[in-house]
Design a protein around this motif. Structure first.
Motif, short mmCIF file in Angstrom:
data_model
loop_
_atom_site.label_atom_id
_atom_site.label_comp_id
_atom_site.label_asym_id
_atom_site.label_seq_id
_atom_site.Cartn_x
_atom_site.Cartn_y
_atom_site.Cartn_z
N LEU A 121 8.35 4.95 -22.16
CA LEU A 121 6.62 4.34 -22.46
C LEU A 121 7.05 3.22 -21.06
N PHE A 122 5.86 3.56 -19.92
CA PHE A 122 5.67 2.12 -19.24
C PHE A 122 6.91 2.37 -17.63
N THR A 123 7.08 3.94 -17.75
CA THR A 123 7.30 4.59 -16.50
C THR A 123 7.09 5.19 -15.90
N PRO A 124 7.99 5.72 -15.10
CA PRO A 124 7.49 6.68 -14.14
C PRO A 124 7.79 7.73 -14.53
N GLY A 125 9.02 8.00 -15.50
CA GLY A 125 9.83 8.66 -16.78
C GLY A 125 8.00 9.28 -17.23
N ALA A 126 7.58 8.63 -17.96
CA ALA A 126 6.69 8.52 -18.75
C ALA A 126 5.59 9.71 -17.92
N MET A 127 5.20 8.72 -16.51
CA MET A 127 3.91 9.11 -16.25
C MET A 127 4.06 11.21 -15.52
N VAL A 128 5.52 11.48 -15.61
CA VAL A 128 5.72 12.72 -15.00
C VAL A 128 5.10 13.18 -16.06
N VAL A 129 5.99 13.04 -17.24
CA VAL A 129 5.75 14.07 -18.11
C VAL A 129 4.11 13.97 -18.47
N ALA A 130 3.35 13.47 -18.59
CA ALA A 130 1.56 12.78 -19.03
C ALA A 130 1.87 14.19 -17.73
N GLN A 131 1.27 13.77 -16.14
CA GLN A 131 1.03 14.81 -15.20
C GLN A 131 1.65 16.52 -15.73
N LEU A 174 1.09 -1.40 0.11
CA LEU A 174 -0.18 0.04 -0.03
C LEU A 174 1.29 0.92 -0.48
N TRP A 175 1.59 0.91 1.48
CA TRP A 175 2.49 2.84 0.40
C TRP A 175 3.27 2.48 0.26
N GLN A 176 3.65 1.75 -0.54
CA GLN A 176 4.70 1.91 -2.03
C GLN A 176 4.03 3.05 -2.90
N VAL A 177 2.35 2.51 -3.37
CA VAL A 177 1.74 2.82 -4.23
C VAL A 177 1.51 4.49 -3.84
N VAL A 178 1.82 4.46 -2.32
CA VAL A 178 1.43 6.25 -1.79
C VAL A 178 2.89 6.63 -2.08
N PHE A 179 3.74 6.32 -2.41
CA PHE A 179 4.98 7.53 -2.35
C PHE A 179 5.14 6.86 -3.40
N LEU A 180 5.31 6.70 -4.64
CA LEU A 180 5.29 6.51 -5.88
C LEU A 180 3.75 7.43 -6.36
N SER A 181 3.24 7.87 -6.05
CA SER A 181 2.07 8.69 -6.42
C SER A 181 2.41 9.93 -6.06
N LEU A 182 3.61 10.23 -4.69
CA LEU A 182 3.72 11.16 -4.64
C LEU A 182 4.76 11.70 -5.07
N SER A 183 5.85 11.05 -5.47
CA SER A 183 7.38 10.93 -6.06
C SER A 183 7.48 11.85 -7.27
N VAL A 184 5.44 10.85 -8.49
CA VAL A 184 6.01 11.29 -9.55
C VAL A 184 5.18 12.53 -9.84
N SER A 185 3.84 13.12 -8.93
CA SER A 185 3.47 14.56 -8.47
C SER A 185 4.16 15.21 -8.67
N GLY A 186 4.89 14.81 -7.37
CA GLY A 186 5.76 16.32 -7.22
C GLY A 186 7.04 16.73 -7.97
#
Length: 236
Positions: free
Chosen positions: A97-107, A22-34
């Motif tokens: 593509l399909f990495t946290p970097g792609a998600m950072v770009v999209a956000q 659970l917390w792994q998902v939370v920390f990834l969300s915070l890092s990507v959105s941050g």
């Protein structure tokens, strides 16, 4: 009702027991959105301030496009970034593509118009009240914009936190470009959608509670800043 209560109790247990998944998902969300919010802040503050003090042909068209992008559907952003980062796309060689970097770009693409538009409006409003005084002191347009950003720093924090709230609550774009891969690109919003479809309501509720808590903290911080702003203005 019993099923909902049991799921809620199980969700509470996952949170209090610090479930690793659970917390792994939370920390990834915070890092990507941050990261996305930081990139959008750098670009949006400069772009918004420049738009507020500049006058050039086609400016009205540019502002119309900017305001239109405020309502840009996340799935459209996801599709556009997907095409850019796919193997046949212009940026496919970087393998994002399909990495946290792609998600950072999209956000970042999603948050940038919001930060730019709000910053432009903030500087334009401040310029109407203090622009004449700054010009009499010899400040140029860009210097005036930078000084006004510093002067309106409390309102500026509200803009940045609004952008972060937009980023962390987004699901469509990150689902498309991230693929919702367990342990790699799964964030809170995509995990909630997946766990709900699987019937794991406890996990989905736990993530939902944490997501609401993050958004609530952001909103609380924004409300506090808004209350402090008049007091700070009077103190000056």
């Amino acid at each position: 009702m019993n099923g909902f209560t049991e799921s809620l109790q199980a969700a509470g247990a996952l949170i209090t027991q610090a479930d690793a998944r659970l917390w792994q998902v939370v920390f990834l969300s915070l890092s990507v959105s941050g990261a996305a919010s930081a990139l959008a802040a750098v670009l949006g503050l400069v772009g918004g301030a420049w738009l507020a003090v500049s006058r050039f042909p086609g400016q009205r068209v540019l502002l119309l496009v900017l305001n239109t992008l405020l309502a840009l559907p996340p799935v459209v952003v996801g599709l556009s970034v997907y095409l850019l980062l796919s193997r046949s796309g212009p940026l496919g060689q970087y393998g994002l593509l399909f990495t946290p970097g792609a998600m950072v770009v999209a956000q970042t693409v999603l948050v940038l118009p919001l930060v730019t538009a709000l910053t432009r409006q903030l500087v334009a409003d401040a310029l109407r009240g203090n622009g004449e005084q700054l010009r009499s002191m010899g400040a140029g347009p860009l210097q005036s914009a930078l000084l006004l950003l510093v002067h309106e720093r409390m309102a500026l924090m509200t803009v940045l936190l609004t952008g972060f709230g937009r980023a962390i609550s987004e699901v469509g774009a990150v689902m498309v470009v991230g693929g919702n891969i367990d342990g790699i690109t799964r964030v809170m919003t995509t995990a909630i959608a997946l766990e709900t479809s699987k019937g794991d309501l406890a996990q989905a509720l736990a993530l939902g509670v944490l997501l609401l808590a993050v958004v609530a903290l952001v909103n609380l911080f924004i409300a506090t800043l808004r209350r402090l702003q008049p007091a700070e203005s009077l103190a000056r």
